[in-house]
Scaffold this active site. Sequence first.
Site, PDB file in Angstrom:
ATOM      1  N   TYR A  33       0.839  -1.196   0.000  1.00 22.10           N
ATOM      2  CA  TYR A  33       0.000   0.000   0.000  1.00 22.10           C
ATOM      3  C   TYR A  33       0.879   1.253   0.000  1.00 22.10           C
ATOM      4  CZ  TYR A  33      -3.477   3.386   1.706  1.00 22.10           C
ATOM      5  OH  TYR A  33      -4.298   4.478   1.852  1.00 22.10           O
ATOM      6  N   LYS A  38       1.072   4.455  -2.703  1.00 26.59           N
ATOM      7  CA  LYS A  38       0.834   5.840  -2.307  1.00 26.59           C
ATOM      8  C   LYS A  38       2.042   6.740  -2.597  1.00 26.59           C
ATOM      9  CE  LYS A  38      -3.402   5.858  -1.078  1.00 26.59           C
ATOM     10  NZ  LYS A  38      -4.359   6.724  -1.806  1.00 26.59           N
TER      11      LYS A  38
END
Length: 316
Positions: free
Chosen positions: A137, A141
């Site tokens: 993740y 990002k």
Amino acid sequence: MNKNARIYIAGHRGMVGSAIWRALEAKGYTNLIGRTSKELDLRNQNEVSEFFSSEKPEVIIDAAARVGGILANNNYPYQFLMENMLIQNNLIDFSLKTDVQKFIFLGSSCIYPKMAPQPLKEDYLLTGPLEPTNEWYAVAKITGVKACEAIRKQFGKDYISLMPTNLYGPYDNFDLKTSHVLPAMIRKFHDAKESGNSHVELWGSGTPMREFLFVEDLADAVVFALENKFQDNLYNVGTGKDLTIKELAELIQKTVGHTGEIIWDSSKPDGTPRKLMDVSKMEFAGWKAKVELSEGINKTYQWFLENKENFKEVKI
């Protein structure tokens, strides 16, 4: 910012997006655009292209993401990496292609290295290895942050990234398989209370320290960013205060009214030892968090009680 500007909030049904929607409505913005994931699959380039052509948004707030806790990140690394990149890349690229002047990209404090000095400064990005339990993740990002930075540098557009600390609040995910620590604790303590105050088992040692931001404070920060022009591309958003997971558990236990035992399973991972945000840059820009943790947890638990029959379940 023109109150009639066409503002698209990606992920407007989620905890973050819905809070931003409510905050903008309260400030008098009248031209908000939202699409459910069934109406618009942000992973699909053709659908996103058609959306930009037909709706012609002037401002994009990207609150859409595949999110989850340690367990979900560990079990579904490919989805957390690829789906988040597809969502943000489509939004960022078509914003550039259609001359969207203002883009607010929302990320997470997990973009910073696992062992970075505390508190976490924006300058620490890409200075060391990430926390392995959520690196998929985090990598996604980071690419979003750098894409917005590149557009800002190359094309001079007002594209900024806000990195909130751990969020919680109304419309959170309380599914025990995929939720983050704070809503998972609320669910666990509530269920145990309903079961005659049975014991509650929690992961890890309870010693890691975490910072938590009420989602309505983040929404307020997004509105502030919308209405002001920032000098840089990356800003941390948090309270600047943290506490141990054990202290968090005791605070939630007290709020819920559970009187049973707490058992810590030290065989389970703790994650990053500490994640405290340096929020001085955002405060210097003129914004500061307002909601204290105890108040925010109480509001969140009240929302949970009112919605527990149909709270958000996440299916992988």
